[in-house]
Design an enzyme around this catalytic site. Sequence first.
Site, PDB file in Angstrom:
ATOM      1  N   GLY A   1     -19.913  -6.255 -37.228  1.00 30.61           N
ATOM      2  CA  GLY A   1     -18.661  -5.515 -37.423  1.00 30.61           C
ATOM      3  C   GLY A   1     -18.286  -5.361 -38.893  1.00 30.61           C
TER       4      GLY A   1
ATOM      5  N   ARG B   1     -28.343 -16.452 -40.562  1.00 29.40           N
ATOM      6  CA  ARG B   1     -27.052 -16.692 -41.241  1.00 29.40           C
ATOM      7  C   ARG B   1     -27.023 -18.076 -41.898  1.00 29.40           C
ATOM      8  NH1 ARG B   1     -22.453 -14.028 -37.230  1.00 29.40           N
ATOM      9  NH2 ARG B   1     -22.825 -11.890 -37.890  1.00 29.40           N
TER      10      ARG B   1
HETATM   11  N1  LIG Z   1     -28.964   6.860 -24.994  1.00 32.30           N
HETATM   12  C1  LIG Z   1     -28.249   5.750 -24.804  1.00 32.30           C
HETATM   13  N2  LIG Z   1     -27.510   5.608 -23.695  1.00 32.30           N
HETATM   14  C2  LIG Z   1     -26.765   4.503 -23.503  1.00 32.30           C
HETATM   15  N3  LIG Z   1     -26.686   3.463 -24.370  1.00 32.30           N
HETATM   16  C3  LIG Z   1     -27.403   3.564 -25.482  1.00 32.30           C
HETATM   17  C4  LIG Z   1     -28.211   4.695 -25.766  1.00 32.30           C
HETATM   18  N4  LIG Z   1     -28.799   4.481 -26.960  1.00 32.30           N
HETATM   19  C5  LIG Z   1     -28.381   3.276 -27.400  1.00 32.30           C
HETATM   20  N5  LIG Z   1     -27.558   2.710 -26.510  1.00 32.30           N
HETATM   21  C6  LIG Z   1     -26.940   1.372 -26.547  1.00 32.30           C
HETATM   22  O1  LIG Z   1     -26.191   1.157 -27.713  1.00 32.30           O
HETATM   23  C7  LIG Z   1     -25.970  -0.246 -27.794  1.00 32.30           C
HETATM   24  C8  LIG Z   1     -25.778  -0.682 -29.222  1.00 32.30           C
HETATM   25  O2  LIG Z   1     -24.761   0.052 -29.825  1.00 32.30           O
HETATM   26  P1  LIG Z   1     -23.842  -0.514 -31.011  1.00 32.30           P
HETATM   27  O3  LIG Z   1     -23.047   0.625 -31.485  1.00 32.30           O
HETATM   28  O4  LIG Z   1     -23.108  -1.722 -30.524  1.00 32.30           O
HETATM   29  O5  LIG Z   1     -24.946  -0.954 -32.100  1.00 32.30           O
HETATM   30  P2  LIG Z   1     -24.801  -1.844 -33.419  1.00 32.30           P
HETATM   31  O6  LIG Z   1     -23.679  -1.320 -34.240  1.00 32.30           O
HETATM   32  O7  LIG Z   1     -26.142  -2.042 -34.055  1.00 32.30           O
HETATM   33  O8  LIG Z   1     -24.477  -3.286 -32.851  1.00 32.30           O
HETATM   34  P3  LIG Z   1     -23.235  -4.274 -32.976  1.00 32.30           P
HETATM   35  O9  LIG Z   1     -22.029  -3.515 -32.496  1.00 32.30           O
HETATM   36  O10 LIG Z   1     -23.673  -5.377 -32.039  1.00 32.30           O
HETATM   37  O11 LIG Z   1     -23.146  -4.714 -34.396  1.00 32.30           O
HETATM   38  C9  LIG Z   1     -27.187  -0.903 -27.161  1.00 32.30           C
HETATM   39  O12 LIG Z   1     -26.755  -1.781 -26.159  1.00 32.30           O
HETATM   40  C10 LIG Z   1     -27.982   0.275 -26.580  1.00 32.30           C
HETATM   41  O13 LIG Z   1     -28.495   0.043 -25.291  1.00 32.30           O
HETATM   42  O1  LIG Z   2     -20.631 -12.277 -35.560  1.00 27.61           O
HETATM   43  C1  LIG Z   2     -19.793 -11.672 -36.246  1.00 27.61           C
HETATM   44  O2  LIG Z   2     -19.756 -10.413 -36.309  1.00 27.61           O
HETATM   45  C2  LIG Z   2     -18.838 -12.488 -37.095  1.00 27.61           C
HETATM   46  O3  LIG Z   2     -19.178 -13.835 -37.088  1.00 27.61           O
HETATM   47  C3  LIG Z   2     -17.408 -12.281 -36.654  1.00 27.61           C
HETATM   48  O4  LIG Z   2     -17.239 -12.772 -35.358  1.00 27.61           O
HETATM   49  P1  LIG Z   2     -16.036 -12.217 -34.443  1.00 27.61           P
HETATM   50  O5  LIG Z   2     -16.373 -10.801 -34.101  1.00 27.61           O
HETATM   51  O6  LIG Z   2     -15.979 -13.149 -33.271  1.00 27.61           O
HETATM   52  O7  LIG Z   2     -14.783 -12.286 -35.289  1.00 27.61           O
END
Ligand SMILES: Nc1ncnc2c1ncn2[C@@H]1O[C@H](COP(=O)(O)OP(=O)(O)OP(=O)(O)O)[C@@H](O)[C@H]1O
Ligand SMILES: O=C(O)[C@H](O)COP(=O)(O)O
Length: 396
Positions: free
Chosen positions: A373, A34
């Site tokens: 997010g 970043r």
């Molecule tokens: N089969 C499964 N059972 C349980 N958890 C799972 C499985 N497959 C993936 N995960 C979990 O999903 C989580 C990530 O999901 P998430 O939806 O948060 O992903 P992302 O959108 O890439 O990440 P972020 O929300 O951090 O931006 C991980 O911690 C992983 O261990």
């Molecule tokens: O890491 C992120 O997704 C952004 O910096 C936003 O942070 P926040 O989820 O704490 O608002």
Amino acid sequence: MNSVKDYPVTNTSVFLRCDLNVPMKDGCILDSHRIESSIPTIKYLLSSGAKVVIASHLGRPNGFDAKHSLKPICDELSRLLDIKIHFIKDITSQDSISLVKSLPFGTVCMLENLRFHKEEEAGDENFAKILSEYATCFVNDAFACSHRKHASVFTIAQFLPSFAGLNLLNEVEAINSSLSKNGKNFCIIGGSKISSKIGLVKNLIHKSSSIFLGGGMANTFLLASGYEIGLSICEEANVKDAQEIISICKKENCKLILPVDVIVSKSFEKPVNVRLVKLSEIQKDDFIVDVGFQTLKLIEEQITSSNNVIWNGPAGVYEVSPFNVGSFTIANLISHYTKNKSISSIVGGGDAVACANLSGTADEFSFVSTAGGAFLEYLEQNTLPGISVISIPIKR
Ligand SMILES: Nc1ncnc2c1ncn2[C@@H]1O[C@H](COP(=O)(O)OP(=O)(O)OP(=O)(O)O)[C@@H](O)[C@H]1O
Ligand SMILES: O=C(O)[C@H](O)COP(=O)(O)O
């Protein structure tokens, strides 16, 4: 969207909102993606003769907390740019504003963590007005927090002419072109919960030729299709949503791919009696922890028949080896077909980007989003609050 390049910034002061919210441990920066992504806009502004006042949040502090100071990030940015950056601790004082005003054009300042003031997250107008006094225009380069209606992202646009920075423009351009109307778009969506991605999946169906749903969220679909899923993570309350998504895919002619084989373990936290099984072979005391090889083959076939691949969310519990094989294989497949120029690819979301980094493939994707997010919300809504305000008229 108004670009920073549309505004003459010579001899002006720019309030530059960056997202420098990087992972830190014991005062050390763990990943500087970043910080690096904010550099092109800073360099552009400096080369155009502007004074740059950089602002960001770091973490989610509750009031002042030295652990969340931006000073180490200021030092790192100063090292990367090879310039002095004036660090402003007391960001709401008139003395600080006057000091920054007295500095010559061509200098760079960084404000201390905006979230040390609760008014930032509240989107407070007075706080935004104070921030606006540092500059004569506002540039939002913080795509990763543009889903927040915070004072420095959203409210400040009421007080200053507002523009998009180069990083924000790149993110929007990369996401928009990865879902181009003319191309064959393949979305690979994983992660733990379907409930957090229902809107996202429904929106992507309209823009994609095919979608793969994996990770924990696929379990709800397997349950909806009548399979035993043992002790695997699942959201029974969303079975109806899963059925609806299946039927929208049929109606919209979007090919929906679900796991056809999976890796199961008797424990979720560590490998215990790990087996590769067909869906019909899952036992009542099994946890589904990853996708299987037949499923990975289906994903590869789909990648090779697509032009654009967009990836969010891991396909398995990648934090535990060997449950990371599916997610790392997906990362390798996408990077391989990007390298041989048959697809263009984008990865976004904290965990999917972590998989790309851990598998050593991130550099080979066409684009790695800085956002978690915000990436998901942009895919779902096609805009974000911090983007929509960039063009609204100002109140003075
Ligand atoms: N089969 C499964 N059972 C349980 N958890 C799972 C499985 N497959 C993936 N995960 C979990 O999903 C989580 C990530 O999901 P998430 O939806 O948060 O992903 P992302 O959108 O890439 O990440 P972020 O929300 O951090 O931006 C991980 O911690 C992983 O261990
Ligand atoms: O890491 C992120 O997704 C952004 O910096 C936003 O942070 P926040 O989820 O704490 O608002």
